[in-house]
Write a protein that holds these residues in place. Structure first.
Motif, PDB file in Angstrom:
ATOM      1  N   VAL A 192       0.557  -0.709  -0.040  1.00 41.39           N
ATOM      2  CA  VAL A 192       0.111  -0.102  -0.419  1.00 41.39           C
ATOM      3  C   VAL A 192       0.861   0.963   0.405  1.00 41.39           C
ATOM      4  N   LEU A 193       1.045   1.935  -1.018  1.00 43.71           N
ATOM      5  CA  LEU A 193       1.474   3.722  -1.106  1.00 43.71           C
ATOM      6  C   LEU A 193       0.448   4.853  -1.022  1.00 43.71           C
ATOM      7  N   ALA A 194       0.099   4.973  -0.511  1.00 44.50           N
ATOM      8  CA  ALA A 194      -0.972   6.388   0.635  1.00 44.50           C
ATOM      9  C   ALA A 194      -0.484   7.258  -0.184  1.00 44.50           C
ATOM     10  N   GLY A 195      -1.404   8.391  -0.361  1.00 49.50           N
ATOM     11  CA  GLY A 195      -1.122   9.369  -1.362  1.00 49.50           C
ATOM     12  C   GLY A 195      -0.873  10.367  -2.142  1.00 49.50           C
ATOM     13  N   ALA A 196      -1.483   9.812  -3.313  1.00 42.54           N
ATOM     14  CA  ALA A 196      -2.241   9.117  -4.667  1.00 42.54           C
ATOM     15  C   ALA A 196      -3.388   9.403  -4.942  1.00 42.54           C
ATOM     16  N   GLU A 197      -4.419   8.240  -4.253  1.00 37.60           N
ATOM     17  CA  GLU A 197      -5.323   8.051  -3.951  1.00 37.60           C
ATOM     18  C   GLU A 197      -5.332   6.773  -5.105  1.00 37.60           C
ATOM     19  N   HIS A 198      -5.900   6.640  -6.289  1.00 39.71           N
ATOM     20  CA  HIS A 198      -5.954   5.782  -7.467  1.00 39.71           C
ATOM     21  C   HIS A 198      -4.502   5.841  -7.959  1.00 39.71           C
ATOM     22  N   ARG A 199      -3.437   5.993  -8.141  1.00 40.72           N
ATOM     23  CA  ARG A 199      -2.223   6.662  -8.948  1.00 40.72           C
ATOM     24  C   ARG A 199      -0.999   6.551  -8.036  1.00 40.72           C
ATOM     25  N   PRO A 200      -0.673   5.373  -7.223  1.00 42.32           N
ATOM     26  CA  PRO A 200       0.464   4.847  -6.277  1.00 42.32           C
ATOM     27  C   PRO A 200       1.357   5.257  -6.806  1.00 42.32           C
ATOM     28  N   GLN A 201       1.706   4.892  -8.496  1.00 47.43           N
ATOM     29  CA  GLN A 201       2.047   4.488  -9.450  1.00 47.43           C
ATOM     30  C   GLN A 201       3.306   6.111  -9.644  1.00 47.43           C
ATOM     31  N   ASP A 202       2.415   7.290  -9.261  1.00 48.08           N
ATOM     32  CA  ASP A 202       3.198   8.359  -8.920  1.00 48.08           C
ATOM     33  C   ASP A 202       4.322   8.720  -7.636  1.00 48.08           C
ATOM     34  N   LEU A 203       4.077   7.501  -7.289  1.00 52.43           N
ATOM     35  CA  LEU A 203       4.875   8.571  -5.891  1.00 52.43           C
ATOM     36  C   LEU A 203       6.427   7.581  -5.757  1.00 52.43           C
ATOM     37  N   PRO A 204       6.927   8.078  -5.612  1.00 49.93           N
ATOM     38  CA  PRO A 204       8.919   7.299  -5.437  1.00 49.93           C
ATOM     39  C   PRO A 204       8.455   6.480  -4.881  1.00 49.93           C
ATOM     40  N   GLY A 205       8.265   5.918  -3.661  1.00 55.04           N
ATOM     41  CA  GLY A 205       7.802   4.501  -3.126  1.00 55.04           C
ATOM     42  C   GLY A 205       7.635   3.478  -4.462  1.00 55.04           C
ATOM     43  N   PHE A 206       6.963   3.503  -5.289  1.00 59.42           N
ATOM     44  CA  PHE A 206       6.627   3.022  -6.189  1.00 59.42           C
ATOM     45  C   PHE A 206       7.841   2.296  -7.047  1.00 59.42           C
ATOM     46  N   THR A 207       8.818   2.528  -7.098  1.00 60.12           N
ATOM     47  CA  THR A 207      10.127   2.449  -8.159  1.00 60.12           C
ATOM     48  C   THR A 207      10.890   1.291  -6.927  1.00 60.12           C
ATOM     49  N   GLY A 208      10.777   1.812  -6.040  1.00 57.74           N
ATOM     50  CA  GLY A 208      11.384   1.121  -4.925  1.00 57.74           C
ATOM     51  C   GLY A 208      10.992   0.005  -4.446  1.00 57.74           C
ATOM     52  N   LEU A 209       9.373  -0.763  -4.483  1.00 56.50           N
ATOM     53  CA  LEU A 209       8.731  -1.731  -4.493  1.00 56.50           C
ATOM     54  C   LEU A 209       9.018  -2.315  -5.707  1.00 56.50           C
ATOM     55  N   VAL A 210       9.589  -1.910  -6.907  1.00 54.62           N
ATOM     56  CA  VAL A 210       8.896  -2.336  -8.116  1.00 54.62           C
ATOM     57  C   VAL A 210      10.501  -3.358  -8.189  1.00 54.62           C
ATOM     58  N   ALA A 211      11.917  -2.821  -7.833  1.00 52.00           N
ATOM     59  CA  ALA A 211      13.085  -3.381  -7.589  1.00 52.00           C
ATOM     60  C   ALA A 211      12.918  -4.021  -7.086  1.00 52.00           C
ATOM     61  N   GLU A 212      12.329  -4.038  -5.626  1.00 54.81           N
ATOM     62  CA  GLU A 212      12.333  -5.466  -4.942  1.00 54.81           C
ATOM     63  C   GLU A 212      11.579  -6.609  -5.535  1.00 54.81           C
ATOM     64  N   PHE A 213      10.588  -6.754  -6.506  1.00 53.21           N
ATOM     65  CA  PHE A 213       9.840  -7.554  -6.858  1.00 53.21           C
ATOM     66  C   PHE A 213      10.938  -7.813  -8.044  1.00 53.21           C
ATOM     67  N   GLU A 214      11.512  -7.580  -8.331  1.00 54.02           N
ATOM     68  CA  GLU A 214      12.359  -7.619  -9.347  1.00 54.02           C
ATOM     69  C   GLU A 214      13.337  -8.634  -9.616  1.00 54.02           C
ATOM     70  N   ALA A 215      13.811  -8.060  -8.373  1.00 55.52           N
ATOM     71  CA  ALA A 215      14.549  -8.619  -7.947  1.00 55.52           C
ATOM     72  C   ALA A 215      14.636  -9.866  -7.053  1.00 55.52           C
ATOM     73  N   SER A 216      13.726 -10.635  -6.820  1.00 56.42           N
ATOM     74  CA  SER A 216      13.038 -11.773  -6.728  1.00 56.42           C
ATOM     75  C   SER A 216      12.906 -12.591  -7.490  1.00 56.42           C
ATOM     76  N   LEU A 217      11.826 -11.895  -8.953  1.00 53.99           N
ATOM     77  CA  LEU A 217      12.058 -12.685  -9.837  1.00 53.99           C
ATOM     78  C   LEU A 217      13.958 -13.532 -10.466  1.00 53.99           C
ATOM     79  N   ALA A 218      14.337 -12.643 -10.393  1.00 55.91           N
ATOM     80  CA  ALA A 218      15.695 -12.903 -10.325  1.00 55.91           C
ATOM     81  C   ALA A 218      15.953 -14.415  -9.979  1.00 55.91           C
ATOM     82  N   VAL A 219      15.764 -14.085  -8.566  1.00 56.67           N
ATOM     83  CA  VAL A 219      16.498 -15.365  -7.545  1.00 56.67           C
ATOM     84  C   VAL A 219      15.592 -16.500  -7.682  1.00 56.67           C
ATOM     85  N   SER A 220      14.448 -16.023  -8.318  1.00 57.71           N
ATOM     86  CA  SER A 220      13.126 -17.672  -8.266  1.00 57.71           C
ATOM     87  C   SER A 220      13.972 -18.420  -9.382  1.00 57.71           C
TER      88      SER A 220
END
Length: 220
Positions: A192-220
């Motif tokens: 959950v990324l609060a602060g942008a309602e229906h567009r959490p992808q516009d928040l700075p924290g979104f990039t970090g979440l995606v990077a962590e998720f992508e890292a999990s794909l690389a090792v799975s």
């Protein structure tokens, strides 16, 4: 291995305009034609997906992505406030929303766009219908009266079983939280990324979440 990233817009802005904070020069952006049916969108996406594709889908864009992904072996899915209402039919918040939209669309089908907007505007955009703004908002009302509805397309939870997924919501709307919880119960990462309602992808924290998720794909 992730070889490309495909971004699928929701019901508003299309193409790269829907993802103003994506800086990846190799990203690919979908831009569905105005009026394209969900079936047409699924067919278009199925031709784009490969085993190395990480797919990002916002809002109603999650519907054709979920349906197309079952035809392909994608690297992973990133759902942002996914409008996958079919996954949560029966829940009070979901059924309330569907009931209100169904009533509004019935008004539109009868030619009463003004009555349609008086019902839909508070639900989707907040604030009451304002007669003084009707002339300004009439084109937007007409577009929403004919846009695809995100339910009734046969999306089922099992379709996404085994596909790595991250689902991000803004913490502001019960319906999206319920849908996200259903996905998480089937194994999706949940954030959950609060602060942008229906567009959490516009928040700075979104990039970090995606990077962590992508890292999990690389090792799975």
């Amino acid at each position: 291995m992730i070889r490309d990233r495909l971004y699928v817009h929701g019901g508003g802005r299309r193409g790269a305009d829907a993802w103003p904070h994506v800086l990846d020069p190799h990203a690919r952006f979908v831009s569905f034609a105005a009026g394209a049916s969900i079936v047409d969108q699924v067919d278009a996406l199925a031709r784009e997906l490969t085993s190395g594709t990480l797919v990002f889908a916002h809002s109603i864009g999650a519907v054709p992505v979920a349906l197309a992904a079952r035809r392909s072996s994608v690297a992973g899915l990133v759902f942002i406030e996914p409008a996958l209402y079919d996954l949560a039919r029966g829940h009070e918040a979901i059924e309330r929303h569907i009931g209100i939209v169904t009533e509004a669309r019935a008004r539109a089908s009868a030619g009463d766009i003004r009555g349609f907007w008086a019902i839909l505007r508070p639900l989707m955009f907040g604030g009451p219908f304002d007669d003084a703004r009707w002339h300004e908002e009439q084109p937007l009302a007409a577009r929403w009266a004919s846009t695809n509805l995100p339910w009734g397309h046969g999306v089922r939870e099992r379709m996404l079983d085994g596909v790595p997924a991250l689902v991000v919501t803004g913490g502001w709307n019960k319906e999206y939280e319920v849908i996200a919880d259903r996905l998480a119960a089937r194994g999706a990462w949940r954030a959950v990324l609060a602060g942008a309602e229906h567009r959490p992808q516009d928040l700075p924290g979104f990039t970090g979440l995606v990077a962590e998720f992508e890292a999990s794909l690389a090792v799975s």
